[in-house]
Design a protein around this motif. Sequence first.
Motif, PDB file in Angstrom:
ATOM      1  N   TYR A   1       0.941  -1.244   0.007  1.00  0.00           N
ATOM      2  CA  TYR A   1      -0.109   0.009   0.058  1.00  0.00           C
ATOM      3  C   TYR A   1       0.828   1.344  -0.035  1.00  0.00           C
ATOM      4  O   TYR A   1       0.290   2.367   0.424  1.00  0.00           O
ATOM      5  N   THR A   2       2.107   1.137  -0.248  1.00  0.00           N
ATOM      6  CA  THR A   2       3.151   2.349  -0.282  1.00  0.00           C
ATOM      7  C   THR A   2       3.133   3.053  -1.598  1.00  0.00           C
ATOM      8  O   THR A   2       3.582   1.920  -2.593  1.00  0.00           O
ATOM      9  N   ASP A   3       3.205   3.957  -2.141  1.00  0.00           N
ATOM     10  CA  ASP A   3       3.415   4.896  -3.205  1.00  0.00           C
ATOM     11  C   ASP A   3       2.333   4.246  -4.389  1.00  0.00           C
ATOM     12  O   ASP A   3       2.756   4.250  -5.392  1.00  0.00           O
ATOM     13  N   THR A   4       1.184   3.667  -4.028  1.00  0.00           N
ATOM     14  CA  THR A   4       0.532   3.399  -5.040  1.00  0.00           C
ATOM     15  C   THR A   4      -0.311   4.185  -5.838  1.00  0.00           C
ATOM     16  O   THR A   4      -0.710   5.313  -5.431  1.00  0.00           O
ATOM     17  N   SER A   5      -0.858   3.985  -6.827  1.00  0.00           N
ATOM     18  CA  SER A   5      -1.656   4.905  -7.586  1.00  0.00           C
ATOM     19  C   SER A   5      -2.653   4.045  -8.653  1.00  0.00           C
ATOM     20  O   SER A   5      -2.452   2.662  -8.748  1.00  0.00           O
TER      21      SER A   5
ATOM     22  N   HIS B   1     -13.441   5.218   8.642  1.00  0.00           N
ATOM     23  CA  HIS B   1     -13.057   4.897   7.306  1.00  0.00           C
ATOM     24  C   HIS B   1     -14.431   5.020   6.370  1.00  0.00           C
ATOM     25  O   HIS B   1     -14.658   5.687   5.272  1.00  0.00           O
ATOM     26  N   LEU B   2     -15.688   4.216   6.715  1.00  0.00           N
ATOM     27  CA  LEU B   2     -16.914   4.362   6.104  1.00  0.00           C
ATOM     28  C   LEU B   2     -17.204   5.833   5.768  1.00  0.00           C
ATOM     29  O   LEU B   2     -18.052   6.032   4.893  1.00  0.00           O
ATOM     30  N   THR B   3     -17.264   6.647   6.735  1.00  0.00           N
ATOM     31  CA  THR B   3     -17.944   7.892   6.869  1.00  0.00           C
ATOM     32  C   THR B   3     -17.100   8.839   5.754  1.00  0.00           C
ATOM     33  O   THR B   3     -17.633   9.487   4.861  1.00  0.00           O
ATOM     34  N   ALA B   4     -15.619   8.672   5.666  1.00  0.00           N
ATOM     35  CA  ALA B   4     -15.008   9.288   4.825  1.00  0.00           C
ATOM     36  C   ALA B   4     -15.354   8.855   3.451  1.00  0.00           C
ATOM     37  O   ALA B   4     -15.330   9.584   2.337  1.00  0.00           O
ATOM     38  N   TYR B   5     -15.543   7.398   3.114  1.00  0.00           N
ATOM     39  CA  TYR B   5     -15.679   7.093   1.633  1.00  0.00           C
ATOM     40  C   TYR B   5     -16.980   7.176   1.227  1.00  0.00           C
ATOM     41  O   TYR B   5     -17.274   7.690   0.214  1.00  0.00           O
TER      42      TYR B   5
ATOM     43  N   MET C   1      -3.337   1.462   4.287  1.00  0.00           N
ATOM     44  CA  MET C   1      -4.325   0.800   3.628  1.00  0.00           C
ATOM     45  C   MET C   1      -5.755   1.982   3.413  1.00  0.00           C
ATOM     46  O   MET C   1      -6.169   1.919   2.379  1.00  0.00           O
ATOM     47  N   HIS C   2      -6.042   2.832   4.382  1.00  0.00           N
ATOM     48  CA  HIS C   2      -7.002   3.759   3.986  1.00  0.00           C
ATOM     49  C   HIS C   2      -6.636   4.968   3.192  1.00  0.00           C
ATOM     50  O   HIS C   2      -7.356   5.142   2.268  1.00  0.00           O
ATOM     51  N   ALA C   3      -5.355   5.276   3.322  1.00  0.00           N
ATOM     52  CA  ALA C   3      -4.793   6.153   2.055  1.00  0.00           C
ATOM     53  C   ALA C   3      -4.797   5.628   0.829  1.00  0.00           C
ATOM     54  O   ALA C   3      -5.220   6.475  -0.176  1.00  0.00           O
ATOM     55  N   ASP C   4      -4.613   4.208   0.574  1.00  0.00           N
ATOM     56  CA  ASP C   4      -4.543   3.498  -0.635  1.00  0.00           C
ATOM     57  C   ASP C   4      -6.005   3.308  -1.001  1.00  0.00           C
ATOM     58  O   ASP C   4      -6.235   3.724  -2.398  1.00  0.00           O
ATOM     59  N   ARG C   5      -6.929   3.193  -0.275  1.00  0.00           N
ATOM     60  CA  ARG C   5      -8.317   3.049  -0.597  1.00  0.00           C
ATOM     61  C   ARG C   5      -9.038   4.424  -1.018  1.00  0.00           C
ATOM     62  O   ARG C   5      -9.501   4.484  -1.902  1.00  0.00           O
ATOM     63  N   LEU C   6      -8.461   5.601  -0.510  1.00  0.00           N
ATOM     64  CA  LEU C   6      -8.885   6.890  -0.871  1.00  0.00           C
ATOM     65  C   LEU C   6      -8.537   7.303  -2.485  1.00  0.00           C
ATOM     66  O   LEU C   6      -9.078   7.800  -3.079  1.00  0.00           O
ATOM     67  N   ARG C   7      -6.976   6.718  -2.683  1.00  0.00           N
ATOM     68  CA  ARG C   7      -6.665   6.864  -3.993  1.00  0.00           C
ATOM     69  C   ARG C   7      -7.696   6.018  -5.022  1.00  0.00           C
ATOM     70  O   ARG C   7      -7.782   6.523  -6.198  1.00  0.00           O
ATOM     71  N   GLU C   8      -7.794   4.745  -4.530  1.00  0.00           N
ATOM     72  CA  GLU C   8      -8.391   3.950  -5.658  1.00  0.00           C
ATOM     73  C   GLU C   8      -9.954   4.527  -5.727  1.00  0.00           C
ATOM     74  O   GLU C   8     -10.415   4.472  -6.692  1.00  0.00           O
ATOM     75  N   LEU C   9     -10.612   5.024  -4.600  1.00  0.00           N
ATOM     76  CA  LEU C   9     -11.964   5.348  -4.723  1.00  0.00           C
ATOM     77  C   LEU C   9     -11.856   6.372  -5.600  1.00  0.00           C
ATOM     78  O   LEU C   9     -12.951   6.568  -6.371  1.00  0.00           O
TER      79      LEU C   9
END
Length: 278
Positions: A131-135, A243-247, A200-208
Motif C-alpha cells: 500500500y506504499t506509493d500506489t496509484s 473510514h466508511l464516513t470518509a468513503y 490501507m486507508h490512504a490507498d483506498r482513498l486513491r482507488e476510490l
Amino acid sequence: MADRGTAMTSRGRMLATLRREEVDRFPVWLKMANPTWSSSQPEPYRSMGGTALLQACGCDIIRGCGFPVQALRPRVEESIEIQADRRVHRIRTPDGELVGIEGLDPVTRSAHPLVYPVTTAEQLGRLRWLYTDTSYRADPARVEAARRQQQVAVDADSITMCGIGPGPLMHLVQHLCGPAAAVYLMTDEPALFGEVVALMHADRLRELAARIDGLAADTFWLTENTSTSLISPSLFRTWCVPHLTAYGSMVRGKGIIPVHHMCGMLNALLEDIDALPA
C-alpha cells in the motif's frame, strides 16, 4: 407509501427508496443474478442471464455500470496462479514474500481462504509495501463505455451500481489475516497495526477517487461485509466508522448515492450504521 393508484417506474421506485421517499410498493431486488447462486439451481434458471432471471421473478433491476482501474504498485510484484481447486496469490516485497491460498468451490465458483498471507508481525511489516506509493488509473475508453451502459440502463427502466471491496479492517479480517490473527496483531503490535491500517486507508482513498471520477452510475456500493460474527461493535466504531464516513462522503460529494453492503448479525451496529453517510 405513495398513492397506490399511481404506478411508479421501476427506476423511479428504486431511486425513491434509496432517497427515503414514498413509493407505490415495496421494491424487490433479489441477490441471485450471479454465478454463486445460479450455478446451483435447476434449469431454466441456471442458464438464464442475470437480467432475464430477475425480470422472471418480478424484480426491480439493478445493473452493473462501472469500469476497472489499473493499480500501479511500484514496490511489489504480484502473481496469481489458478489451480484445479485453489488460487495462489503471491506478493513479493522488498522484505520478503507473502503467500495466500484460497480454495475454489466448483459448484458456487466462490473462493474461501485456506492460508492467510499475514499471521505474524514480520508478515504484517511486509504488507506495508503493498500500500506504499500506489496509484490508480482509469482507461478513458472504458469510462466512456460505462457512460453508454448507464444510458442503456436508464432506457431499460433500471438503476445502476458499481462498487469497491471492504475497507481496511474487514479486508484484514476476511482476506489477509483472518479474524483471530487480526485481533492478535491489533493487540500485540498496536503501532505496526495502526500504521498498516493508515496505509490501507490512504490507498483506498486513491482507488476510490479513480473509480468515482467521471462515474455515471446511480449508486456506488461499499462492500464492507461487516458482521458481529467477525468483529465486535467497539472494533466497528473504532476502525470502520471513520473510514466508511470518509468513503461515503466522498461518493456523495460526486452526486452518487452511496450504499453500504453488510452481511448480517448487525443488531448491535444498527444505530452506528444509520449515522453513516449512505
